[in-house]
Design a protein around this motif. Sequence first.
Motif, short mmCIF file in Angstrom:
data_model
loop_
_atom_site.label_atom_id
_atom_site.label_comp_id
_atom_site.label_asym_id
_atom_site.label_seq_id
_atom_site.Cartn_x
_atom_site.Cartn_y
_atom_site.Cartn_z
N PRO A 160 53.70 35.05 49.40
CA PRO A 160 52.77 36.08 48.62
C PRO A 160 51.51 35.93 47.63
CG PRO A 160 55.24 37.32 49.16
CD PRO A 160 54.81 35.62 48.77
N GLU A 161 51.88 35.66 47.43
CA GLU A 161 50.67 35.54 45.84
C GLU A 161 49.92 34.48 45.97
OE1 GLU A 161 51.62 35.86 42.14
OE2 GLU A 161 52.91 36.71 41.67
N GLU A 162 50.16 33.42 46.89
CA GLU A 162 49.29 32.35 47.40
C GLU A 162 47.93 33.45 48.58
OE1 GLU A 162 49.26 28.28 50.16
OE2 GLU A 162 50.50 29.07 49.62
N PHE A 163 48.73 33.91 49.30
CA PHE A 163 48.05 35.01 50.48
C PHE A 163 47.00 35.83 49.72
CE2 PHE A 163 47.03 37.70 54.05
CZ PHE A 163 46.58 36.97 55.14
N ILE A 164 47.66 36.27 48.75
CA ILE A 164 46.75 37.42 48.09
C ILE A 164 45.49 36.62 47.40
CG2 ILE A 164 46.68 38.50 46.23
CD1 ILE A 164 49.55 39.21 46.16
N LYS A 165 45.06 35.86 47.70
CA LYS A 165 43.82 34.88 47.30
C LYS A 165 43.13 34.77 48.08
CE LYS A 165 46.48 31.75 44.07
NZ LYS A 165 46.74 30.81 43.49
N LEU A 166 43.24 34.67 49.67
CA LEU A 166 42.67 35.23 50.02
C LEU A 166 41.77 36.45 50.30
CD1 LEU A 166 44.55 33.69 53.49
CD2 LEU A 166 42.69 32.53 51.71
N PHE A 167 41.97 37.30 49.55
CA PHE A 167 41.00 38.76 49.68
C PHE A 167 41.03 38.90 47.94
CE2 PHE A 167 45.56 40.15 50.54
CZ PHE A 167 45.97 41.31 49.52
N SER A 168 41.71 38.96 47.03
CA SER A 168 41.52 39.31 45.76
C SER A 168 40.58 39.47 45.08
CB SER A 168 43.07 38.92 45.41
OG SER A 168 42.65 37.45 44.77
N ASP A 169 39.96 38.27 45.24
CA ASP A 169 38.04 38.49 44.59
C ASP A 169 37.14 39.08 45.72
OD1 ASP A 169 38.41 36.91 43.04
OD2 ASP A 169 38.70 35.09 43.55
N SER A 170 37.83 39.99 46.32
CA SER A 170 36.55 40.32 47.52
C SER A 170 36.28 41.69 47.19
CB SER A 170 37.36 40.84 48.84
OG SER A 170 37.40 39.78 49.72
N THR A 171 34.89 41.75 47.69
CA THR A 171 34.16 43.58 46.83
C THR A 171 34.88 44.33 47.41
OG1 THR A 171 32.03 42.14 46.15
CG2 THR A 171 32.03 44.22 46.92
N LEU A 172 34.74 45.16 46.61
CA LEU A 172 35.77 46.42 47.47
C LEU A 172 34.67 47.04 47.81
CD1 LEU A 172 37.56 47.82 44.19
CD2 LEU A 172 38.34 47.07 45.84
N HIS A 173 35.29 48.31 49.28
CA HIS A 173 34.71 48.86 50.10
C HIS A 173 33.94 49.94 49.12
CE1 HIS A 173 35.66 46.70 53.71
NE2 HIS A 173 34.78 45.92 53.63
N PHE A 174 34.79 50.59 49.04
CA PHE A 174 34.61 51.36 47.50
C PHE A 174 35.51 52.10 46.15
CE2 PHE A 174 37.39 52.77 50.93
CZ PHE A 174 38.54 53.26 50.32
N THR A 175 34.97 53.01 45.71
CA THR A 175 35.50 53.02 44.08
C THR A 175 36.50 53.21 44.87
OG1 THR A 175 33.68 54.01 43.22
CG2 THR A 175 35.47 54.30 42.45
N PRO A 176 38.11 53.29 44.10
CA PRO A 176 39.27 53.07 44.35
C PRO A 176 38.95 54.68 44.84
CG PRO A 176 39.25 51.52 43.13
CD PRO A 176 38.23 51.58 43.81
N GLY A 177 40.68 55.32 45.38
CA GLY A 177 40.24 56.96 45.50
C GLY A 177 39.67 57.75 46.66
#
Length: 489
Positions: A160-177
């Motif tokens: 899991p933590e290895e896979f998370i690296k594939l998207f963790s640095d991505s720009t958010l599509h919008f402000t959370p919430g």
Amino acid sequence: MTQKTKHLLLKTLLIGLLIQTGFSSVSLGQSKEEKIDQVVSLYADYGKFNGSILVSENGKVIYKKGFGKANMEWNIPNQPNTKHRIGSITKQFTAMLVLQQVQQGNLSLDDVITDHLSNYPKATGDKITLHHLLTHTSGIPNYTAYADFFKNETRNPYQPEEFIKLFSDSTLHFTPGKKFEYSNSGYLLLGAILEKVTGRPYELVLQENILTPLGMTNTGFDHYATILKNRAAGYEKEGSGYKNADYIDMSIPYAAGSMYSTVEDLYLWDQALYTEQLLSSKYKELLFTPFIPAWSSSYGYGWFIMQLPIGGGNDPLLIHQHDGGVNGFHTVISRIPSEKHMIVMLNNTGHAALNDINLAINAILHDLPYQLPKRSFAKTLWEVVSTKGFEAGLQWFNENRNSTEYELNEYEINVMGYQLLNMQKTKEAIIVFQLNVDAFPESWNTYDSLAEAYIQDENEEMAVLYYKKSLKLNSKNTNAKKYIKAHKS
């Protein structure tokens, strides 16, 4: 399953229940069980359902049956105890596990990602809460929507933590919430957080806290290498037949879609949700609280919540529902808590007409008119093409496109186009995709597919033209954006 497909499923259910007067009924002398059997049998006969189904009314099972083949190579039939991959229905189990930890004081819904995953980028991880992840309001891009993701990543096992690296640095599509955007990434993160807080692998947390207490002995985390009795194989439609579904390592869907189950076990799950066996009422209510507008419904924690009118002056029905899709499987669970009605369907031939079947059964349960299925337009068209040639197929298309005997389905026509592309029949594929564009001009995906055909035809100008048309309908079409940017004149 794509966001667009989920939207269409939910929208169709809403519209369908609003126009009940347009539905046709069958013999008034039939029992509900007989009506359900006739409807589902017809869908199966027309190649629109291949799987297992269970229906309960007032908490009691009134119908369960298998249709088609669990394994086509060995001619093994589907049964109520056949194990199917359930895809995103997994999310409601993950949500339950999170709330159990909240109830025990080990987690808070206001916790942020970095409270538990210290290696997650702080710029985004410090402001995304568990509530955001549970409700698909985090803004984190959905990893399954990445360009070429299924082509490049799904065969590879990941921690899991290895896979998370594939998207963790991505720009958010919008402000959370701020808005809803369906994201498998959020539920993958929830699985990793559960592992951190419990010190146990996700699948053991699932087993110990839900499956064993409920006696769900035919449910679990699906591992390809495990010898699993009564496991269905997954298939996808190809022409008028089927092919084996592409392989996917189940570490990829993980806490967002890794489970297998049976319709009988999911009935146990449904019944447990009326009790406090797994969770107190205080926290259980959060599962079904409509926190955020989601397409034509709202979303709670792992569930879509819909208010659906049933006609006859009755108050709208509250329905809890979620579908799932993973290579070769398409599933849905739909609950009416006020009446303790439940429909669960597990299909092992990819995209199926589950929403239409669900709609008809809901009508039957409420003694309302319903619609019998129509034959598949695409399946019949392919049979004509295969036996009489492409020109004969075109003639048949033009003669029957408005026929009330057949259902013209965008997805099925699209599959036919891609099959022609794979056979290197590019010109024919372009014609089929153009027919789909003409039939479904409001679908961004029809234009996207036509653009891909023109790429194979080495017609850059037409590919750019149709990618631009696709972008007008779906501004997040990353494939279109990349191609247009790379081919600016």
